[in-house]
Design an enzyme around this catalytic site. Structure first.
Site, mmCIF file in Angstrom:
data_model
loop_
_atom_site.group_PDB
_atom_site.id
_atom_site.type_symbol
_atom_site.label_atom_id
_atom_site.label_comp_id
_atom_site.label_asym_id
_atom_site.label_seq_id
_atom_site.Cartn_x
_atom_site.Cartn_y
_atom_site.Cartn_z
ATOM 1 C CB THR A 14 49.055 34.945 39.731
ATOM 2 O OG1 THR A 14 47.741 35.228 39.802
ATOM 3 C CG2 THR A 14 50.163 36.819 39.285
ATOM 4 C CG HIS A 110 33.895 34.189 37.694
ATOM 5 N ND1 HIS A 110 33.992 35.257 36.459
ATOM 6 C CD2 HIS A 110 33.336 34.784 38.259
ATOM 7 C CE1 HIS A 110 33.829 36.418 36.799
ATOM 8 N NE2 HIS A 110 32.391 36.550 37.762
HETATM 9 C C1 GRF Z 1 42.128 35.787 37.738
HETATM 10 O O1 GRF Z 1 41.218 36.453 38.640
HETATM 11 C C2 GRF Z 1 41.037 34.580 37.104
HETATM 12 O O2 GRF Z 1 40.133 34.105 38.090
HETATM 13 C C3 GRF Z 1 40.477 35.983 36.267
HETATM 14 O O3 GRF Z 1 41.368 36.680 35.921
HETATM 15 C C4 GRF Z 1 42.634 37.177 36.687
HETATM 16 C C5 GRF Z 1 43.247 36.530 36.184
HETATM 17 O O4 GRF Z 1 44.484 36.757 36.846
HETATM 18 N N1 GRF Z 1 39.881 34.995 35.486
HETATM 19 P P1 GRF Z 1 46.364 36.225 36.295
HETATM 20 O O5 GRF Z 1 46.280 36.341 35.108
HETATM 21 O O6 GRF Z 1 45.803 34.473 36.311
HETATM 22 O O7 GRF Z 1 47.017 36.341 37.019
#
Ligand code: GRF
Length: 226
Positions: A14, A110
């Site tokens: 996402t 993060h």
């Molecule tokens: C997010 O919450 C990011 O902060 C963490 O992993 C998740 C990834 O989500 N590092 P997406 O794959 O971008 O939906």
């Protein structure tokens, strides 16, 4: 010239989508040269393909060692022309090999206010700990886990018994702060001084409306469009 970036994913992507959208809207001046997934079934692969972005699956399980896997990742990044690496839900630790090659040119997002709640399931860690505020952090990657200099952070309230909403509200802010951080790099407005990151010329542009995220604090503030 648009900032050439390589995006590393492992999952739903996402954040990758948020970056693609801001580029397509002409707000983020970057070009995704390649998307790399270590996970062959990551949904983010479809997102890249749907937008005609070159995408490569480099499955770590098919390599004899971490080093061999990373060598291949670096090969693909270098031949793509990417100058900055964007980790977007990439669930592998990076070794010194790749960090040194792209020194101060690797970003991570993060889902907590670092330095609290490093590592996996940070939203859950924060919720279980009982903090009243959590959020997200975009930072440069160094050799320690979730540790490098911080570019931007968002803060949202933790509501009672509402872990799912917390995770969703944090993610919504991630989609706003990550493209913004990349744009500051594209505009060459970021200066790293020790652990501190300065964003030059803040206040010269209009700030964004973040009323849809309230209650939320984002610092440095988002600029118009983000
Ligand atoms: C997010 O919450 C990011 O902060 C963490 O992993 C998740 C990834 O989500 N590092 P997406 O794959 O971008 O939906």
């Amino acid at each position: 010239m648009s900032l050439p970036i390589g995006v590393l994913i492992s999952g739903t992507g996402t954040n990758l989508q948020a970056i693609i959208d801001k580029i397509e809207q002409g707000i983020l001046d970057a070009k995704i040269k390649v998307v790399i997934s270590n996970n062959p079934s990551a949904f983010g692969i479809k997102r890249a393909k749907d937008h005609n972005i070159p995408c490569e699956v480099i499955d770590h399980r098919k390599f004899p060692s971490r080093e061999d896997h990373e060598k291949r990742v670096v090969e693909v990044l270098e031949s793509s022309g990417a100058q900055v690496i964007v980790l977007a839900g990439y669930m592998r630790l990076l070794s010194k090999f790749i960090i040194n090659k792209f020194s101060n040119r690797i970003l991570n997002i993060h889902p907590s206010i670092l330095p609290s709640f490093k590592g996996i399931e940070a939203q859950k860690q924060a919720f279980d700990y009982g903090v009243k505020i959590s959020g997200a952090t975009v930072h440069f990657v160094d050799e320690h886990l979730d540790h490098g200099p911080i570019i931007i952070q968002s803060a949202v309230s933790v509501l009672d018994n509402d872990y799912i909403s917390l995770a969703n509200r944090i993610l919504k802010t991630e989609h706003r702060i990550y493209p913004q951080a990349i744009q500051w790099i594209a505009e060459n407005r970021i200066k790293i001084v020790g652990r501190k990151v300065e964003v030059k010329d803040l206040g010269k542009k209009k700030f964004a409306d973040i009323s849809d995220l309230q209650p939320c604090i984002i610092n440095p503030p988002l600029e118009e469009g983000f």
